[in-house]
Design an enzyme around this catalytic site. Structure first.
Site, PDB file in Angstrom:
ATOM      1  NE  ARG A  61       8.805  73.923  27.202  1.00  0.00           N
ATOM      2  CZ  ARG A  61       8.324  74.895  26.839  1.00  0.00           C
ATOM      3  NH1 ARG A  61       6.988  75.473  27.316  1.00  0.00           N
ATOM      4  NH2 ARG A  61       8.870  75.560  25.797  1.00  0.00           N
ATOM      5  CG  HIS A  65      12.807  74.412  29.334  1.00  0.00           C
ATOM      6  ND1 HIS A  65      12.704  75.149  28.157  1.00  0.00           N
ATOM      7  CD2 HIS A  65      12.524  73.246  28.769  1.00  0.00           C
ATOM      8  CE1 HIS A  65      12.237  74.605  27.410  1.00  0.00           C
ATOM      9  NE2 HIS A  65      12.095  73.338  27.592  1.00  0.00           N
ATOM     10  CG  ASN A  93      13.504  78.928  28.414  1.00  0.00           C
ATOM     11  OD1 ASN A  93      12.994  77.656  28.191  1.00  0.00           O
ATOM     12  ND2 ASN A  93      14.737  79.188  28.856  1.00  0.00           N
ATOM     13  CG  HIS A 192       6.716  65.343  25.502  1.00  0.00           C
ATOM     14  ND1 HIS A 192       7.382  65.203  24.378  1.00  0.00           N
ATOM     15  CD2 HIS A 192       7.229  66.431  26.092  1.00  0.00           C
ATOM     16  CE1 HIS A 192       8.249  66.229  24.343  1.00  0.00           C
ATOM     17  NE2 HIS A 192       8.557  66.746  25.525  1.00  0.00           N
TER      18      HIS A 192
END
Length: 373
Positions: A61, A65, A93, A192
């Site tokens: 992730r 990001h 975040n 995911h």
């Protein structure tokens, strides 16, 4: 400062900028400058995954990001201040984990090849290895990214798709502007399959979906009470598996859960609203994960190309995290007596294509000091 000194400063700026080349990324970028770079990352990741396997999802992730906020430039790692919060302080975040892992890997790389491997590339390699070490696919990671200097908390809200957006909102508002398409959403959402989420990221689906104290009717009627049992209203600490029963293994089971309406986010559930996505999901039920595995690597490479700084596009970094702290403590340099060796070293770095933009970077602090002649 005299005119001659001003001309010197601007001449040097032009001289250094003339070495800037947009060569792009390539597999094996560090083959000569740091040949063991990827092996070092892999070794450290194996060690980390044995100790903390739950970090696989967060580390994957983190690369996402980083890339979606002003490009894949490592800026998600930079520390902010109370008056100037950085990306890692942004609301999307605050739950990111794994910064210590990146610090540790960077330290090992600095021991082997000082000032060579960028933090942006470390994030890309770590994301790949996190997938591989959870039984997912391997793909070649093009490297050669340079690290950026801009890290502003508000940028995270403008660039990271929230979990309560639907497919069209995510495609048109976040993916398409960055050169990614509908298939990339479908495939990257499959990430995911590993990791967890805080209840606060989806509690609106459980308790206040339309603002009337109701639940999202699209949630499976058997899955909803299980989520409510784990996540009470206003719970901001509990974490829940994103792919129930398989959250530590990278596989295609996430897609099966989407079809069963047993996923946490509106963004996940909205895959069923898109014909291409629904067809893709259905293929994962009856086939092997080979299609998804191949596609995931392709989409990760595409994502890893978002707004990258390459060649010698070095930013003038003034404030870095402790990971990237730069100290220029040469007394001659600080006294302004002899600066030639700094510029010679920098020129060599530029011309060789391996300018060390994290350490020994005279441009970072050199010009502000030159202005004080």
């Amino acid at each position: 400062m005299g005119l001659s000194k001003l001309l010197l400063v601007f001449s040097l700026l032009l001289l250094f900028s003339s070495f800037t080349e947009a060569n792009g990324l390539k597999v094996g970028f560090y083959a000569k400058s740091c040949p063991k770079a990827e092996a070092i990352v892999s070794k450290e990741m194996k060690r980390v995954m044995k100790l903390a396997p739950s970090l696989a999802g967060p580390l994957l992730r983190m690369h996402f990001h980083d890339c979606f906020v002003n490009g894949c430039d490592g800026s998600v790692l930079l520390n902010g201040t109370r008056s100037s919060p950085a990306e890692k302080d942004g609301i999307p975040n605050v739950s990111l984990r794994g910064f210590g892992t990146i610090d540790g890997i960077k330290e090992k790389l600095e021991e082997a090849c000082p000032g060579i491997v960028s933090c942006a590339d470390i994030l890309a390699l770590v994301a790949r290895d996190a997938v591989v070490l959870t039984n997912g696919p391997f793909w070649d990671v093009p490297t050669g990214r340079r690290d950026g200097r801009r890290s502003v908390a508000i940028d995270t809200l403008r660039n990271l798709p929230p979990p309560f957006f639907n497919f069209s909102q995510i495609l048109n508002g976040f993916f398409a502007p960055k050169g990614l398409n509908a298939k990339d959403i479908i495939v990257l959402s499959g990430g995911h399959t590993i990791g967890t989420s805080h209840c606060s990221s989806f509690s609106n689906r459980l308790y206040n979906f339309t603002g009337k104290g109701d639940a999202d009717p699209s949630l499976d009627k058997y899955y909803l009470p299980k989520l409510k049992e784990k996540c009470k209203p206003d719970d901001v600490t509990t974490i829940v598996e994103m792919d129930p029963g398989s959250f530590k293994t990278f596989d295609a089971s996430y897609y099966k859960n989407v079809l069963k309406r047993r996923v946490l986010f509106t963004s996940d559930q909205s895959l069923l609203e898109h014909s291409e996505a629904k067809a893709y999901l259905q293929r994962q039920i009856y086939g092997s994960p080979s299609e998804f595995f191949k596609d995931f690597g392709v989409s990760m490479v595409k994502m890893g190309n978002i707004q990258v700084l390459t060649g010698n596009e070095v930013w003038f970094l003034l404030f870095l995290s402790s990971l990237m702290a730069v100290k220029i403590d040469d007394p001659d340099f600080l006294d302004g007596k002899s600066n030639s060796h700094f510029f010679n070293d920098a020129l060599k770095g530029f011309s060789s294509g391996s300018f060390p933009d994290l350490k020994h970077a005279v441009l970072i602090s050199g010009f502000p000091l030159l202005m004080d002649f």
